[in-house]
Design an enzyme around this catalytic site. Structure first.
Site, PDB file in Angstrom:
ATOM      1  N   GLY A  12       0.821  -1.208   0.000  1.00  0.00           N
ATOM      2  CA  GLY A  12       0.000   0.000   0.000  1.00  0.00           C
ATOM      3  C   GLY A  12       0.855   1.258   0.000  1.00  0.00           C
ATOM      4  O   GLY A  12       2.088   1.198  -0.045  1.00  0.00           O
ATOM      5  N   ASP A  35       1.421  -8.990   1.419  1.00  0.00           N
ATOM      6  CA  ASP A  35       0.189  -8.310   1.000  1.00  0.00           C
ATOM      7  C   ASP A  35      -0.652  -9.333   0.249  1.00  0.00           C
ATOM      8  O   ASP A  35      -0.162 -10.422  -0.067  1.00  0.00           O
ATOM      9  CB  ASP A  35       0.520  -7.097   0.087  1.00  0.00           C
ATOM     10  N   TYR A 143     -14.919   3.846   8.475  1.00  0.00           N
ATOM     11  CA  TYR A 143     -13.470   3.811   8.693  1.00  0.00           C
ATOM     12  C   TYR A 143     -13.115   4.352  10.080  1.00  0.00           C
ATOM     13  O   TYR A 143     -12.357   3.740  10.836  1.00  0.00           O
ATOM     14  CB  TYR A 143     -12.809   4.657   7.594  1.00  0.00           C
TER      15      TYR A 143
HETATM   16  N1  SER Z   1      -6.137   9.259   4.515  1.00  0.00           N
HETATM   17  C1  SER Z   1      -7.241   8.638   5.179  1.00  0.00           C
HETATM   18  C2  SER Z   1      -8.476   8.739   4.376  1.00  0.00           C
HETATM   19  O1  SER Z   1      -8.628   9.743   3.728  1.00  0.00           O
HETATM   20  C3  SER Z   1      -7.464   9.249   6.540  1.00  0.00           C
HETATM   21  O2  SER Z   1      -6.758   8.520   7.495  1.00  0.00           O
HETATM   22  O3  SER Z   1      -9.299   7.889   4.425  1.00  0.00           O
END
Ligand code: SER
Length: 315
Positions: A12, A35, A143
């Site tokens: 990633g 990965d 998230y």
């Molecule tokens: N960069 C991430 C996102 O935009 C935030 O932790 O989901």
């Protein structure tokens, strides 16, 4: 160093550069990249690699035993935009992978764990400027919910089982080697690419959307410093701050170097995610506990990003 390190999610955006940096520091064979898919040539050719799904505990154990791994960096995660599309998959990947690794540390198969959290643990009820280490955390994204739950699991395993797990809350990370995928802060990477390829970028956030950001080199330094630090007993997923800017401000920094670069604004569903996050971060705790300090400001980062991407597109 005799410790062998496993990186889960090594292909990633952050995993790639973390793997390469750790290989430079500790030797290529000491760092096992893994990965669910292969990564770029530099990563694949510089040291050992295993195809590994971070939700498959048996396979993780196999790899840990094969290489006598003592430290794990769990970098596999589904980011904010993709997680809104696949909530259950995101929860499964982001949380079950963490619980597997924490259990392996609890059972003493490994000694130390790094797990990244995010500014996404904060929500609309959090103070937006200089967001403190300890404050209201009511995330509104899948998230963010998974990252907040993950932080609490880390704290639980640390205090109840003595697991040595370390964590930072990354802001948006900007880099040129490997593209980010599925994040809300990705605009700040795309804009540099488009400045070079098209001299035009259509931004999915409004021009005044301020978000906390960090150049990759700083993020990698923070990650490694965190793993090397002698920390207080209390678990913190540390706030780490560097820069914050709006699309308008990053555009101005690019325009100084790419005359004629133009940006249009077509905010979409990602605006709501951005609006729920802090605008700037207070990292006093990280400064105090392990001397955290960023190095790249917007100008320095813009120089490196544009120069590196120009070379990349020309080769
Ligand atoms: N960069 C991430 C996102 O935009 C935030 O932790 O989901």
């Amino acid at each position: 160093m005799s410790d062998t390190i496993l990186i889960l999610g090594a292909c990633g955006q952050i995993g790639t550069e973390l793997t390469l940096k750790l290989r430079k520091l500790y030797g290529n064979t000491a760092i096992i990249a893994s990965d669910i898919r292969e990564g770029n040539t530099e990563l694949m050719q510089s040291g050992p690699f295993e195809i590994l799904d971070a939700t498959n505990k048996e396979k993780i154990v196999e790899v840990i035993e094969k290489y006598a791994i003592s430290e794990v960096y769990l970098m596999a995660a589904m980011l904010s935009v993709t997680a809104e599309k696949y909530p259950q998959k995101a929860w499964n990947l982001n949380i079950n992978s963490l619980l597997h690794v924490l259990d392996l540390a609890k059972d003493k198969l490994i000694k130390k764990v790094f797990w990244p959290s995010s500014i996404a643990v904060f929500g609309t009820t959090t103070p937006k400027q200089h967001t403190p280490q300890i404050t209201v955390t009511e995330p509104t994204t899948v998230y963010g919910i998974s990252k907040l739950a993950g932080e609490r699991w880390c704290a639980y395993y640390k205090s109840n089982y003595g697991v040595d797990v370390r964590s930072v809350r990354y802001p948006g990370i900007i880099s040129w080697k490997t593209n980010p995928g599925g994040g809300t802060t990705d605009y700040a990477v795309e804009i540099y690419h488009k400045a070079i390829t098209d001299k035009f970028y259509n931004c999915f956030l409004t021009e005044n959307t301020r978000l906390p950001m960090m150049y990759m080199d700083d993020a990698i330094r923070a990650t490694i410093a965190m793993m090397q630090a002698t920390l207080p007993i209390h678990f913190f997923s540390y706030n780490i701050a560097a820069i914050d800017f709006t699309p308008k401000e990053i555009t101005a920094a690019i325009q100084k170097r790419v005359p004629g670069f133009k940006v249009a604004y077509s905010p979409d569903f990602r605006q709501q995610i951005a609006d729920s996050w802090p605008q700037s971060i207070d990292d006093t705790q990280a400064k105090k506990d392990w001397n955290w300090q960023y190095e790249f400001d917007l100008e320095k980062m813009t120089d490196v990003m544009l120069n590196s991407l120009k070379k990349k597109y020309n080769s």
